[in-house]
Design a protein around this motif. Structure first.
Motif, PDB file in Angstrom:
ATOM      1  N   PRO A 105      45.528  43.886  25.334  1.00 27.02           N
ATOM      2  CA  PRO A 105      46.827  43.823  26.013  1.00 27.02           C
ATOM      3  C   PRO A 105      47.539  45.160  26.174  1.00 27.02           C
ATOM      4  N   ALA A 106      46.956  46.245  25.613  1.00 26.34           N
ATOM      5  CA  ALA A 106      47.614  47.555  25.675  1.00 26.34           C
ATOM      6  C   ALA A 106      49.052  47.401  25.194  1.00 26.34           C
ATOM      7  N   ASP A 107      50.002  47.948  25.968  1.00 27.04           N
ATOM      8  CA  ASP A 107      51.408  47.821  25.565  1.00 27.04           C
ATOM      9  C   ASP A 107      52.161  46.874  26.491  1.00 27.04           C
ATOM     10  N   LEU A 108      51.428  46.012  27.188  1.00 30.82           N
ATOM     11  CA  LEU A 108      52.065  45.122  28.151  1.00 30.82           C
ATOM     12  C   LEU A 108      52.729  43.937  27.449  1.00 30.82           C
ATOM     13  N   PRO A 109      53.839  43.445  27.998  1.00 33.50           N
ATOM     14  CA  PRO A 109      54.522  42.298  27.410  1.00 33.50           C
ATOM     15  C   PRO A 109      53.818  40.995  27.784  1.00 33.50           C
ATOM     16  N   PRO A 110      54.209  39.874  27.165  1.00 36.88           N
ATOM     17  CA  PRO A 110      53.654  38.575  27.561  1.00 36.88           C
ATOM     18  C   PRO A 110      53.888  38.306  29.047  1.00 36.88           C
ATOM     19  N   VAL A 111      52.991  37.534  29.634  1.00 33.89           N
ATOM     20  CA  VAL A 111      53.064  37.245  31.073  1.00 33.89           C
ATOM     21  C   VAL A 111      52.979  35.743  31.298  1.00 33.89           C
ATOM     22  N   ASP A 112      53.514  35.313  32.440  1.00 32.82           N
ATOM     23  CA  ASP A 112      53.513  33.896  32.791  1.00 32.82           C
ATOM     24  C   ASP A 112      52.290  33.498  33.604  1.00 32.82           C
ATOM     25  N   VAL A 113      51.769  34.442  34.386  1.00 35.26           N
ATOM     26  CA  VAL A 113      50.603  34.180  35.231  1.00 35.26           C
ATOM     27  C   VAL A 113      49.696  35.404  35.196  1.00 35.26           C
ATOM     28  N   VAL A 114      48.402  35.155  35.029  1.00 36.85           N
ATOM     29  CA  VAL A 114      47.376  36.197  35.159  1.00 36.85           C
ATOM     30  C   VAL A 114      46.471  35.798  36.317  1.00 36.85           C
ATOM     31  N   THR A 115      46.181  36.723  37.206  1.00 36.13           N
ATOM     32  CA  THR A 115      45.284  36.454  38.319  1.00 36.13           C
ATOM     33  C   THR A 115      44.058  37.359  38.260  1.00 36.13           C
ATOM     34  N   PHE A 116      42.930  36.776  38.641  1.00 34.95           N
ATOM     35  CA  PHE A 116      41.679  37.515  38.861  1.00 34.95           C
ATOM     36  C   PHE A 116      41.223  37.187  40.273  1.00 34.95           C
ATOM     37  N   ALA A 117      41.086  38.191  41.121  1.00 40.04           N
ATOM     38  CA  ALA A 117      40.626  37.974  42.487  1.00 40.04           C
ATOM     39  C   ALA A 117      39.483  38.940  42.775  1.00 40.04           C
ATOM     40  N   GLN A 118      38.265  38.425  42.846  1.00 46.54           N
ATOM     41  CA  GLN A 118      37.077  39.237  43.113  1.00 46.54           C
ATOM     42  C   GLN A 118      36.914  40.350  42.076  1.00 46.54           C
ATOM     43  N   SER A 119      37.316  40.081  40.842  1.00 47.19           N
ATOM     44  CA  SER A 119      37.249  41.102  39.801  1.00 47.19           C
ATOM     45  C   SER A 119      36.601  40.616  38.510  1.00 47.19           C
ATOM     46  N   PHE A 120      36.659  39.329  38.232  1.00 44.47           N
ATOM     47  CA  PHE A 120      36.264  38.805  36.925  1.00 44.47           C
ATOM     48  C   PHE A 120      34.800  39.105  36.615  1.00 44.47           C
ATOM     49  N   HIS A 121      33.931  39.084  37.637  1.00 45.54           N
ATOM     50  CA  HIS A 121      32.505  39.282  37.403  1.00 45.54           C
ATOM     51  C   HIS A 121      32.163  40.687  36.950  1.00 45.54           C
ATOM     52  N   TRP A 122      33.064  41.662  37.174  1.00 48.68           N
ATOM     53  CA  TRP A 122      32.803  43.034  36.752  1.00 48.68           C
ATOM     54  C   TRP A 122      33.154  43.255  35.281  1.00 48.68           C
ATOM     55  N   LEU A 123      33.816  42.290  34.640  1.00 52.36           N
ATOM     56  CA  LEU A 123      34.425  42.499  33.335  1.00 52.36           C
ATOM     57  C   LEU A 123      33.565  41.951  32.195  1.00 52.36           C
ATOM     58  N   ASP A 124      33.917  42.329  30.973  1.00 48.93           N
ATOM     59  CA  ASP A 124      33.402  41.645  29.791  1.00 48.93           C
ATOM     60  C   ASP A 124      34.163  40.326  29.730  1.00 48.93           C
ATOM     61  N   ARG A 125      33.632  39.308  30.383  1.00 49.90           N
ATOM     62  CA  ARG A 125      34.392  38.099  30.677  1.00 49.90           C
ATOM     63  C   ARG A 125      34.868  37.356  29.439  1.00 49.90           C
ATOM     64  N   PRO A 126      34.027  37.119  28.423  1.00 54.17           N
ATOM     65  CA  PRO A 126      34.548  36.415  27.241  1.00 54.17           C
ATOM     66  C   PRO A 126      35.679  37.168  26.553  1.00 54.17           C
ATOM     67  N   ARG A 127      35.524  38.478  26.453  1.00 53.37           N
ATOM     68  CA  ARG A 127      36.542  39.284  25.786  1.00 53.37           C
ATOM     69  C   ARG A 127      37.852  39.271  26.558  1.00 53.37           C
ATOM     70  N   VAL A 128      37.780  39.490  27.863  1.00 49.29           N
ATOM     71  CA  VAL A 128      39.000  39.557  28.671  1.00 49.29           C
ATOM     72  C   VAL A 128      39.675  38.193  28.760  1.00 49.29           C
ATOM     73  N   ALA A 129      38.885  37.128  28.923  1.00 52.82           N
ATOM     74  CA  ALA A 129      39.474  35.791  28.997  1.00 52.82           C
ATOM     75  C   ALA A 129      40.227  35.449  27.718  1.00 52.82           C
ATOM     76  N   ALA A 130      39.645  35.763  26.567  1.00 49.78           N
ATOM     77  CA  ALA A 130      40.318  35.484  25.299  1.00 49.78           C
ATOM     78  C   ALA A 130      41.585  36.313  25.149  1.00 49.78           C
ATOM     79  N   THR A 131      41.540  37.556  25.605  1.00 51.37           N
ATOM     80  CA  THR A 131      42.705  38.425  25.477  1.00 51.37           C
ATOM     81  C   THR A 131      43.860  37.941  26.341  1.00 51.37           C
TER      82      THR A 131
END
Length: 278
Positions: A105-131
């Motif tokens: 989460p770095a230094d970001l505050p809590p959020v109400d909505v997270v979006t992934f658009a044509q990006s999720f497949h490039w990521l460490d998906r289990p790690r990012v989804a849990a975060t």
């Protein structure tokens, strides 16, 4: 840079393609924002985090529905394009952060909505989804946007203008770069699937499914050429000092396909999958 899980970020993945991405990708329709706002009750409050935002195509479309919006991307050139687009559109309640999704989460505050658009497949998906699950406020959601914006599909009927000659374009790229699909300093060996399983394993339930119908769009020769240069598999840096030669050959191919310089494409429908923490 290694993310600690054996995955290395390649900063050349989209090198030289940011401006082409902004021009060559078909914009998300306003109906997408309307469908989500209606289904989820967005009212101009709350905070949105768009992960892997690129030049801000989705970020800026959704920003008016929130009090604060953060667009996050690892590519500095993409974020510069996003800043220019935001200024041109007069969107001020948005800020841009150059971060890898794995650094959340770095230094970001809590959020109400997270979006992934044509990006999720490039990521460490289990790690990012849990975060991002842990970053959500009570009642918060993740929205996974499934879309193809660089090219169209087989049309339902006649089109006003010729379709871009995508098969010939792919052949041109292969002739210059070889048969293996390139991506940064390596090659693509396949796109990871089973995203639903990844979200469920990270503690989400769903998804709630929404769909935005496809539409026919008109594209200029410049836009079609830019759509090719916007891809990681044919980004400008891959051609080295022969990029200008490649671009000229691509444009000649497009001019032969449509002497008017105008093209039509049938875009596929956009799937929206809404995930909620268990």
């Amino acid at each position: 840079m290694d993310d600690g899980a054996g995955r290395s970020w390649d900063p050349t993945l989209y090198a030289g393609s940011a401006a082409y991405y902004a021009t060559g990708r078909v914009g998300y329709p306003a109906e997408l924002a309307g469908a989500l706002a209606g289904a989820l009750g967005w009212d101009g409050t709350g905070r949105l985090l768009d992960v892997g935002c690129g030049p801000g195509s989705l970020t800026l479309l959704l920003a008016p529905w929130f009090a604060e919006t953060v667009g996050l991307d690892a590519d500095a050139d993409m974020l510069r394009e996003a800043e220019r687009a935001a200024a041109a559109a007069g969107v001020r309640a948005v800020r841009w952060r150059q971060l890898r999704a794995e650094e959340l989460p770095a230094d970001l505050p809590p959020v109400d909505v997270v979006t992934f658009a044509q990006s999720f497949h490039w990521l460490d998906r289990p790690r990012v989804a849990a975060t991002v699950r842990d970053m959500l406020t009570p009642g918060g959601v993740v929205v996974h946007v499934g879309a193809t914006t660089h090219e169209g599909i087989d049309p339902d009927g006649p089109l006003p203008w010729p379709r871009p000659p995508r098969a010939e374009i792919a052949q041109l790229v292969r002739r210059r770069l070889g048969p293996a699909r390139r991506a940064g300093q390596g090659v693509v060996t396949g796109t990871p699937g089973d995203e639903d399983a990844v979200y469920r394993a990270a503690g989400f339930t769903g998804p709630q499914r929404l769909e935005v119908p496809g539409r026919v769009v008109e594209r200029s020769l410049d836009e079609v050429a830019a759509s090719v240069h916007s891809l990681s598999s044919s980004a400008p840096h891959l051609f080295g000092d022969r990029f200008a030669e490649h671009d000229a050959e691509l444009r000649a191919l497009l001019a032969r396909a449509s002497p008017s310089g105008r093209f039509s494409e049938q875009m596929r429908s956009i799937s929206l999958r809404v995930w909620r923490p268990v």
